[in-house]
Design an enzyme around this catalytic site. Structure first.
Site, PDB file in Angstrom:
ATOM      1  CD  GLN A 106      56.181  91.914 107.295  1.00 32.10           C
ATOM      2  OE1 GLN A 106      55.459  91.372 106.457  1.00 32.10           O
ATOM      3  NE2 GLN A 106      57.099  92.812 106.948  1.00 32.10           N
ATOM      4  CG  HIS A 170      55.725  90.423 102.091  1.00 34.30           C
ATOM      5  ND1 HIS A 170      56.189  90.701 100.822  1.00 34.30           N
ATOM      6  CD2 HIS A 170      56.233  91.394 102.890  1.00 34.30           C
ATOM      7  CE1 HIS A 170      56.946  91.787 100.857  1.00 34.30           C
ATOM      8  NE2 HIS A 170      56.987  92.219 102.112  1.00 34.30           N
ATOM      9  CD  GLU A 263      49.861  97.043  91.742  1.00 36.35           C
ATOM     10  OE1 GLU A 263      50.853  96.944  91.002  1.00 36.35           O
ATOM     11  OE2 GLU A 263      48.951  96.170  91.780  1.00 36.35           O
ATOM     12  CE1 TYR A 273      43.726  93.238  88.688  1.00 36.90           C
ATOM     13  CE2 TYR A 273      43.518  90.870  88.972  1.00 36.90           C
ATOM     14  CZ  TYR A 273      42.968  92.084  88.642  1.00 36.90           C
ATOM     15  OH  TYR A 273      41.645  92.152  88.227  1.00 36.90           O
ATOM     16  CE1 TYR A 284      61.046  98.763 100.473  1.00 36.36           C
ATOM     17  CE2 TYR A 284      61.500  96.424 100.189  1.00 36.36           C
ATOM     18  CZ  TYR A 284      60.625  97.445 100.497  1.00 36.36           C
ATOM     19  OH  TYR A 284      59.317  97.154 100.836  1.00 36.36           O
TER      20      TYR A 284
END
Length: 391
Positions: A106, A170, A263, A273, A284
């Site tokens: 990623q 991520h 979100e 948060y 998953y």
């Protein structure tokens, strides 16, 4: 490259959720309850007819874009290329001068932004994945000056680096200049059970919103917690790939949940948060996240969440003339939903949702052109810059 395709495609949407085709599927967290009305599955907005055309295609996993005063667009490609798309769709050769990126999994060249003073300064900022001498990876932010002929970035220098970790997942990584002289950077917690709890660790910048000086990288956060890193603004985030400044100057973000639990947040300085202690998502595997909590004292609730996931990426407040009824609405890209998602707000609450161009592709970024058209990038092997207008 295929520039300025002449065909126009139309998308019509009915005024109820069932007809629009979203929110038909049951949530993964079937036993979860929202904390307040319209926190999820808000009423569908009335139908709107839109058209779209491809400005340029053949891009390799484009990720971020920024419009320049002359109407052209800077576009990043994840393998490490920065391109210029002219108003007529002409695609430049790769712009040189950027730092080396790590494009595994990623990672790669991610966001790009310019300031309101670009016409005078020609300064830009990029975020990207970088690998350090210990073979660890992290998000980095660099700034430089685009040459007058737009062929190279001059004097590029890295001003900030995320806490390094042995992961290539991520990264998060949206950039937003605020109206008080700071630069917000969103980061991911680097993925998986092994690293996710770093989002709660105030000695790392994983799973955080950080705020820094845009020229020096000096900390400008407000964690309000003794011993916390001074660049931290908020924490407890999973993987924020959408961020935008509202007309009132406040920051809003979107982040990926796991299976569900995406979100929309309005991060406040010094607030937690929740991730991974609190989530509206599930593993998953179908198992609960941590203890399966959706609320916990000391953590903030999302303004809105999606279950099933839309995989949100890219975020902008609409301000323009083409869709006058949309001014003040939030627009975001959906990777998994393959659509543009529109949220109508009343104060800090969502009161309606709509989706456009369903099945257009994995929408990685969304922005508003100077004339009010909506621009989107599709993250594909042959990705595209697409222009959406009223029909």
């Amino acid at each position: 490259m295929n520039a300025m395709k002449t065909f126009v495609l139309t998308s019509l949407f009915a005024g109820c959720a069932a007809a629009q085709g979203f929110n038909d599927r049951p949530p993964n967290g079937s036993d979860q309850e929202p904390a307040f009305e319209n926190q999820t599955r808000a009423p569908a907005l009335p139908r709107v007819a839109v058209a779209h055309r491809t400005v340029v295609d053949g891009l390799e996993h484009p990720w971020g874009m920024a419009q320049l005063p002359d109407g052209s667009w800077l576009v990043t490609e994840r393998p490490g290329r920065l391109r210029l798309v002219a108003p007529d769709g002409t695609l430049s050769a790769p712009i040189t001068g950027l730092p080396k990126v790590d494009a595994e999994d990623q990672g790669g060249l991610l966001d790009v932004i310019v300031g309101d003073d670009f016409a005078d300064t020609r300064r830009l900022w990029v975020s990207f994945a970088e690998r350090d001498p210990d073979n660890l990876t992290h998000v980095s932010v660099a700034t430089g000056v685009l040459s007058k002929d737009a062929t190279r970035v001059e004097d590029a220098r890295v001003i900030w680096r995320q806490t390094p970790y042995p992961s290539t997942l991520h990264y998060g990584s949206r950039l937003v200049l605020d109206d008080k002289g700071g630069l917000f950077v969103t980061t991911g917690e680097r993925g998986g059970n092994e690293f996710r709890h770093a989002a709660q660790d105030l000695q790392t910048t994983l799973g955080k919103v950080v705020r820094i000086d845009p020229l020096t990288g000096a900390p400008m956060g407000k964690p309000g917690v003794a011993g916390a890193l001074p660049e931290i603004w908020s924490w407890g985030h999973r993987n924020m790939q959408g961020a935008a400044l509202a007309p009132d100057g406040s920051l809003w973000t979107t982040e990926h949940g796991p299976m569900g639990g995406d979100e929309l947040n309005k991060p406040q300085a010094g607030r937690n948060y929740g991730w991974p202690d609190v989530s509206y998502g599930t593993e998953y595997s179908g198992e609960q996240i941590t203890e399966g909590l959706t609320q916990k004292e000391g953590t903030e609730q999302p303004v809105y969440y999606w279950d099933p996931s839309i995989a949100p990426s890219g975020l902008v407040f609409y301000e323009g003339e083409m869709f006058p009824d949309w001014n003040g609405d939030l627009l975001l890209g959906g990777l998994q939903s393959s659509s543009i998602v529109r949220l109508k707000l009343s104060g800090d609450r969502v009161v309606g949702e709509a989706r456009y161009l369903q099945n257009v592709g994995r929408v990685r970024d969304v922005d508003v052109a100077q004339d009010g058209a909506i621009m989107l990038l599709t993250d594909e092997d042959g990705g595209a810059l697409i222009r959406m207008t009223p029909r």
